[in-house]
Design a protein around this motif. Structure first.
Motif, mmCIF file in Angstrom:
data_model
loop_
_atom_site.group_PDB
_atom_site.id
_atom_site.type_symbol
_atom_site.label_atom_id
_atom_site.label_comp_id
_atom_site.label_asym_id
_atom_site.label_seq_id
_atom_site.Cartn_x
_atom_site.Cartn_y
_atom_site.Cartn_z
ATOM 1 N N ILE A 64 -9.995 48.050 47.754
ATOM 2 C CA ILE A 64 -10.076 48.557 46.486
ATOM 3 C C ILE A 64 -9.099 48.687 45.661
ATOM 4 N N ASP A 65 -9.064 48.373 44.543
ATOM 5 C CA ASP A 65 -7.928 48.304 43.498
ATOM 6 C C ASP A 65 -7.896 49.358 42.698
ATOM 7 N N LEU A 66 -6.848 50.396 42.454
ATOM 8 C CA LEU A 66 -6.894 51.656 41.793
ATOM 9 C C LEU A 66 -5.520 51.919 41.320
ATOM 10 N N THR A 67 -5.416 52.852 40.412
ATOM 11 C CA THR A 67 -4.181 53.538 39.932
ATOM 12 C C THR A 67 -4.099 54.996 39.974
ATOM 13 N N LEU A 68 -3.562 55.635 39.052
ATOM 14 C CA LEU A 68 -3.381 57.021 39.148
ATOM 15 C C LEU A 68 -3.642 57.599 37.471
ATOM 16 N N LEU A 69 -4.200 58.768 37.708
ATOM 17 C CA LEU A 69 -4.139 59.585 36.297
ATOM 18 C C LEU A 69 -3.440 60.876 36.548
ATOM 19 N N ASN A 102 -4.318 61.485 31.919
ATOM 20 C CA ASN A 102 -3.568 60.378 31.350
ATOM 21 C C ASN A 102 -3.104 59.024 32.369
ATOM 22 N N PRO A 103 -3.081 57.950 31.849
ATOM 23 C CA PRO A 103 -2.945 56.857 33.053
ATOM 24 C C PRO A 103 -1.355 56.894 33.293
ATOM 25 N N VAL A 104 -1.009 56.921 34.541
ATOM 26 C CA VAL A 104 0.363 56.991 34.934
ATOM 27 C C VAL A 104 0.888 55.538 34.854
ATOM 28 N N ASP A 105 2.331 55.530 34.460
ATOM 29 C CA ASP A 105 3.007 54.051 34.170
ATOM 30 C C ASP A 105 3.299 53.507 35.350
ATOM 31 N N MET A 106 2.644 52.662 35.664
ATOM 32 C CA MET A 106 2.896 51.901 37.042
ATOM 33 C C MET A 106 3.957 50.488 36.868
ATOM 34 N N GLY A 107 4.401 50.317 35.410
ATOM 35 C CA GLY A 107 5.230 49.171 35.277
ATOM 36 C C GLY A 107 4.583 47.871 34.778
ATOM 37 N N SER A 108 3.503 47.846 35.410
ATOM 38 C CA SER A 108 2.562 46.361 35.051
ATOM 39 C C SER A 108 1.453 46.641 35.052
ATOM 40 N N PRO A 109 0.381 46.082 34.354
ATOM 41 C CA PRO A 109 -1.188 46.173 34.409
ATOM 42 C C PRO A 109 -1.767 45.506 36.026
ATOM 43 N N ILE A 110 -2.647 46.277 36.292
ATOM 44 C CA ILE A 110 -3.674 45.589 37.396
ATOM 45 C C ILE A 110 -4.118 44.261 37.197
ATOM 46 N N ASP A 111 -3.910 43.215 37.859
ATOM 47 C CA ASP A 111 -4.257 41.660 37.771
ATOM 48 C C ASP A 111 -3.166 40.940 37.187
ATOM 49 N N GLU A 112 -2.087 41.383 36.928
ATOM 50 C CA GLU A 112 -0.894 40.738 36.214
ATOM 51 C C GLU A 112 -0.390 39.656 37.346
ATOM 52 N N LEU A 113 -0.619 38.495 36.722
ATOM 53 C CA LEU A 113 -0.118 37.188 37.854
ATOM 54 C C LEU A 113 1.281 36.979 37.728
ATOM 55 N N SER A 114 2.335 38.144 38.065
ATOM 56 C CA SER A 114 3.786 37.748 38.256
ATOM 57 C C SER A 114 4.321 38.595 39.175
ATOM 58 N N ARG A 154 4.382 54.317 41.830
ATOM 59 C CA ARG A 154 3.882 53.354 42.864
ATOM 60 C C ARG A 154 4.154 53.867 44.055
ATOM 61 N N GLN A 155 5.211 54.774 44.399
ATOM 62 C CA GLN A 155 5.360 55.028 45.735
ATOM 63 C C GLN A 155 4.535 56.236 46.063
ATOM 64 N N ILE A 156 4.292 57.073 44.853
ATOM 65 C CA ILE A 156 3.064 57.997 44.836
ATOM 66 C C ILE A 156 1.790 57.601 45.527
ATOM 67 N N LEU A 157 1.365 56.505 44.679
ATOM 68 C CA LEU A 157 0.323 56.056 45.104
ATOM 69 C C LEU A 157 0.181 55.524 46.614
ATOM 70 N N LYS A 158 1.225 54.676 46.956
ATOM 71 C CA LYS A 158 1.270 54.096 48.254
ATOM 72 C C LYS A 158 1.223 55.294 49.300
ATOM 73 N N PRO A 215 4.648 45.450 44.692
ATOM 74 C CA PRO A 215 4.784 46.844 45.108
ATOM 75 C C PRO A 215 6.364 47.203 44.606
ATOM 76 N N ASP A 216 7.324 46.820 45.309
ATOM 77 C CA ASP A 216 8.677 47.031 45.142
ATOM 78 C C ASP A 216 9.650 46.288 44.438
ATOM 79 N N HIS A 217 9.017 45.671 43.195
ATOM 80 C CA HIS A 217 9.536 44.939 42.096
ATOM 81 C C HIS A 217 10.615 45.709 41.618
ATOM 82 N N PHE A 218 10.431 47.071 41.266
ATOM 83 C CA PHE A 218 11.293 47.964 40.440
ATOM 84 C C PHE A 218 12.209 48.781 41.566
ATOM 85 N N ALA A 219 12.123 48.658 42.639
ATOM 86 C CA ALA A 219 12.850 49.429 43.365
ATOM 87 C C ALA A 219 14.227 49.538 43.384
ATOM 88 N N THR A 220 15.077 48.437 42.792
ATOM 89 C CA THR A 220 16.503 48.451 42.458
ATOM 90 C C THR A 220 16.777 48.449 41.028
#
Length: 240
Positions: free
Chosen positions: A140-145, A150-162, A185-189, A167-172
């Motif tokens: 399943i593909d999903l995000t948070l409200l 309101n959609p929660v900011d996850m840093g990038s849209p679903i299906d972005e090819l980058s 992202r950690q909350i969802l995970k 998952p940990d791109h913004f960790a540092t």
């Protein structure tokens, strides 16, 4: 083949069941339906019965910590023709994004684009030993409200090819908005993993339970042999 596709499958025979769309938030209109993906008489909003139970558990766990928050479903079951359609769509979209004309691509350019797409999209294989995760009814593909819907900011849209999709791109990250995206992202995970799901290593939005990717990730964590519970589902189901 991807590493997880070498794992054996012993399908448990659980049926696909409809996701109660009044219980979860849903991206509407369905993004792939809107593009013209060929679902036919099948619905994207179906999962294996045990996977749906775990998804319900994940949302309950989320709401214990964040009252009023909900999981927002982007996509779930995906027939092979839809997988093929979306792989081709992603290929064309990436070429356009890079300013390339599909008709004039050289063989090396096509290979490079295919490789980039394959990092995020599974091959629409008809081989029962190598099903795409979504075609098993276990992914399943999903995000948070948030509590205001309101959609929660996850840093990038679903299906972005980058790499931003990792998952940990913004960790540092040091910028406050990027740090917040990582926390979200950690909350969802945490909500999904606590219910038994595993997260795709390159997609913050993709979780599965019981397919080959799930088995491969569990095996890597436990150092024990794990068999996938679900193979490809091809039975016709009512439209969603």
């Amino acid at each position: 083949m991807k590493p997880y596709q070498y794992l054996p499958i012993l399908d448990q025979g659980e049926p696909l069941v409809p996701i109660p769309l009044d219980h979860f938030a849903v991206v509407t209109p369905h993004p792939y339906h809107a593009l013209g993906a060929p679902y036919g008489d099948r619905s994207p909003y179906w999962l294996r019965s045990a996977v749906l139970s775990a998804l319900t558990q994940a949302q309950s766990g989320l709401q214990q910590v964040y009252p009023g928050w909900r999981l927002q479903i982007f996509d779930a079951y995906r027939p092979i023709p839809v997988q093929q359609f979306m792989v081709e769509y992603a290929f064309a979209a990436l070429a356009q994004q890079q300013g390339q004309d599909l008709a004039s691509l050289t063989a090396p350019e096509r290979d490079r684009l295919r490789l980039a797409v394959s990092e995020f999209w599974a091959v629409p294989s008809l081989d029962p030993a190598t099903p795409p995760p979504h075609s098993t009814g276990a992914a399943i593909d999903l995000t948070l409200l948030d509590s205001a819907g309101n959609p929660v900011d996850m840093g990038s849209p679903i299906d972005e090819l980058s790499v931003r999709s990792h998952p940990d791109h913004f960790a540092t990250a040091t910028h406050p908005s990027a740090q917040q995206a990582h926390r979200h992202r950690q909350i969802l995970k945490h909500a999904m993993v606590a219910a038994g799901f595993q997260q795709h290593p390159k997609e913050w939005w993709h979780f599965s339970l019981g397919d080959q990717l799930w088995a491969w990730l569990v095996q890597a964590q436990t150092n024990q042999r794990v068999t996938a519970r679900y193979g490809r589902v091809e039975a016709a189901i009512p439209p969603g």
